[in-house]
Design a protein around this motif. Structure first.
Motif, PDB file in Angstrom:
ATOM      1  N   MET A  20      11.225  -1.137  -4.318  1.00  0.00           N
ATOM      2  CA  MET A  20      10.882  -2.110  -3.286  1.00  0.00           C
ATOM      3  C   MET A  20      11.802  -3.322  -3.378  1.00  0.00           C
TER       4      MET A  20
ATOM      5  N   ILE B  12       0.844  -1.203   0.000  1.00  0.00           N
ATOM      6  CA  ILE B  12       0.000   0.000   0.000  1.00  0.00           C
ATOM      7  C   ILE B  12       0.880   1.254   0.000  1.00  0.00           C
ATOM      8  N   ILE B  13       1.950   1.231   0.771  1.00  0.00           N
ATOM      9  CA  ILE B  13       2.845   2.385   0.804  1.00  0.00           C
ATOM     10  C   ILE B  13       3.481   2.605  -0.569  1.00  0.00           C
ATOM     11  N   ASP B  14       3.838   1.528  -1.232  1.00  0.00           N
ATOM     12  CA  ASP B  14       4.419   1.655  -2.561  1.00  0.00           C
ATOM     13  C   ASP B  14       3.390   2.192  -3.574  1.00  0.00           C
TER      14      ASP B  14
ATOM     15  N   HIS C 205       5.521   3.621   9.333  1.00  0.00           N
ATOM     16  CA  HIS C 205       4.713   3.148   8.220  1.00  0.00           C
ATOM     17  C   HIS C 205       3.722   2.104   8.712  1.00  0.00           C
TER      18      HIS C 205
ATOM     19  N   LEU D 265      -0.924  -1.252   8.529  1.00  0.00           N
ATOM     20  CA  LEU D 265      -0.538   0.077   8.086  1.00  0.00           C
ATOM     21  C   LEU D 265      -0.905   1.082   9.189  1.00  0.00           C
TER      22      LEU D 265
ATOM     23  N   ARG E 254       0.902   4.154  -2.802  1.00  0.00           N
ATOM     24  CA  ARG E 254       0.738   5.583  -2.485  1.00  0.00           C
ATOM     25  C   ARG E 254       1.909   6.401  -3.021  1.00  0.00           C
ATOM     26  N   ARG E 255       3.072   5.814  -2.988  1.00  0.00           N
ATOM     27  CA  ARG E 255       4.251   6.554  -3.427  1.00  0.00           C
ATOM     28  C   ARG E 255       4.249   6.750  -4.942  1.00  0.00           C
TER      29      ARG E 255
END
Lengths: 236, 258
Positions: free
Chosen positions: B1, A87-89, B220, B235, A91-92
């Motif tokens: 990532m 999810i963070i990726d 995070h 999250l 959003r980024r």
């Protein structure tokens, strides 16, 4: 290219454990999609679940059932089941969000708040700042405020910082929660132009706009959220 | 990532006699990720942090860490010397009380320089130069380099402790209530600093805090502990905006609004 955003059979309720575990249904069976270059506006009265839908899409709310499919780096990611890191990726790199209120970090200057999403994506700080400056001047934020932390700004000034922060990246999906609520007519027009430019670039947008004039100007389609309201189902 | 985690924690439990310190904790941490462990006092946060950082030996479970050569090693099966070397170079540990992490009777510059010497630096001029640079990064003016931390305020001591930990370019930093005893304006400054350093250096960090606002700002991902168990994990935004467990709902609803 896949449709950027597809929402399918999404259900959401809140269980309030501190209130004897009452269950508050929010939305039932939400289905829609947003195409590239399209701006879909969520309609319906307050409290019907419009903001909740945006928060589910952005991962702030968990969903009870259903799928939220996002085209992320040429792969389909289901936000409803993705791990926090994914999810963070997303959003980024793929999905941006302009909230109604700015969550300010003490001590960080407005211009850095705006530049930050670019900096985390690896853009050089000086370039990111230049872009930020361009957006802030377009939104008529007085230059002497740029180097100050936004916590002391007026509502409209904070909102412009927030908009600039949301629009600075080239995210393919943009969620807009009343971005024009506390703006004057001139700045509302600027935001309408910025949304039109994003459409040209093929960005898929989903927003909430209570201001009728803005809504008329930006919406390609209005999605009536009352159709997903569990309360309606009970009444019927 | 990146696709390989930096740290793998499996089934970590610590019992004090029959009392539970923490029970059956599992998670993975990736480079650049900040994990907050929250919960009230006595919930097992610090026990867990100490187990993961090998300051405390758990009753059961394993913690694997990806070394710089790319191989995973089980921390509890390393030699004491290897483990100490890891802690001095590749890891940082920021204590709530700076006096626990600093040498109070040697100068600020020496506090920072000591870790550099541990990784083999011997050139006095270079060590002093790096130390000065790091003092600047944590906003301590260069003319304080020869003063002892005893002569520093609480906030300065905490910033010095951070510089001491980060000077060797660690990949993983543990923080136990890093803003604990500081007043709010000092706290804001420290948070902003830590946030910036974590972003710039791509650090992974595990932060224990009882302050949900600190967790929101820095992390995070978030783990909520109660009575030694992890009751909710996800999250950070999700846990705070849509808490699922009764205890998490109580925690979130107890935050005072300013």
């Amino acid at each position: 290219m896949a449709t950027p955003l597809v929402v399918s059979e999404v259900f959401k309720s809140f269980t309030m454990h501190l209130r004897d575990g009452i269950k508050l249904p929010v939305v039932n069976d939400v289905n829609f999609s947003v195409a590239a270059g399209e701006c879909v506006v969520l309609g319906g009265p307050s409290g019907i679940g419009k903001s909740s839908i945006l928060k589910m899409l952005y991962g702030n709310y968990a969903v009870d059932a259903g799928q939220i499919l996002v085209d992320h780096k040429d792969k389909i990611v289901d936000i409803a089941n993705a791990d926090p890191r994914t999810i963070i990726d997303v959003r980024r790199h793929t999905m941006g969000y302009v909230s109604q209120f700015l969550r300010t970090v003490p001590r960080v200057a407005a211009i850095d708040v705006v530049a930050e999403p670019l900096v985390i994506r690896g853009v050089e700080a000086s370039v990111a700042k230049e872009n930020a400056a361009e957006l802030l001047s377009r939104l008529n934020l007085p230059r002497e405020l740029w180097s100050l932390p936004p916590s002391t700004f007026s509502g409209g000034e904070q909102q412009r910082v927030n908009i600039a922060r949301g629009f600075i990246t080239s995210h393919r999906i943009l969620l807009l929660d009343e971005p024009t609520a506390s703006l004057d007519a001139t700045n509302r027009r600027v935001v309408v132009e910025m949304i039109a430019a994003k459409k040209e670039e093929g960005v898929a947008m989903l927003g909430i706009f209570h201001d009728e004039e803005v809504r008329e100007a930006v919406a390609d389609r209005i999605l009536d959220v009352s159709a997903f309201s569990p309360r309606k189902a009970i009444a019927a | 990532m990146t696709d390989t985690p930096l740290l793998k924690v499996s089934g970590v439990s610590k019992f004090y006699g029959s009392r539970i310190g923490c029970k059956d904790v599992n998670f993975e941490l990736w480079p650049g990720e900040v994990l907050a462990i929250v919960g009230e006092s006595g919930s097992g946060k610090t026990t867990l942090l100490n187990c993961i950082s090998t300051r405390l030996l758990p009753t059961a479970g394993s913690v694997e860490y990806r070394m710089r050569d790319g191989n995973f090693r089980d921390l509890y099966h390393m030699s004491e010397a290897d483990r100490r070397f890891l802690m001095r170079t590749d890891w940082g540990f920021v204590h709530q009380n700076p006096a626990d992490g600093l040498r109070m009777a040697v100068s600020a510059g020496a506090n920072v320089g000591e870790r550099l010497m541990a990784v083999g630096d011997r050139h006095y001029g270079k060590i002093r130069e790096t130390a000065t640079d790091w003092l600047g990064r944590v906003e301590i003016s260069a003319d304080r380099i020869d003063d002892q931390p005893r002569a520093f305020s609480g906030g300065m001591r905490q910033r010095l402790q951070i510089a001491r930990n980060l000077v060797t370019g660690p990949r993983l930093v543990f923080m136990d209530e890093p803003t604990g005893g500081l007043d709010v304006s000092v706290q804001a400054r420290l948070l902003d600093l830590v946030r910036g350093l974590v972003n710039d250096l791509g650090l992974a960090a595990i932060v224990v805090t009882h302050d949900l606002a600190v967790a929101r700002l820095l992390s995070h991902r978030m783990m909520v502990m109660k009575d030694g168990h992890v009751i909710e994990h996800g999250l950070t935004d999700r846990v705070l905006d849509d808490p699922r467990e009764p205890y998490t709902q109580l925690l979130v609803s107890s935050i005072l609004q300013v």
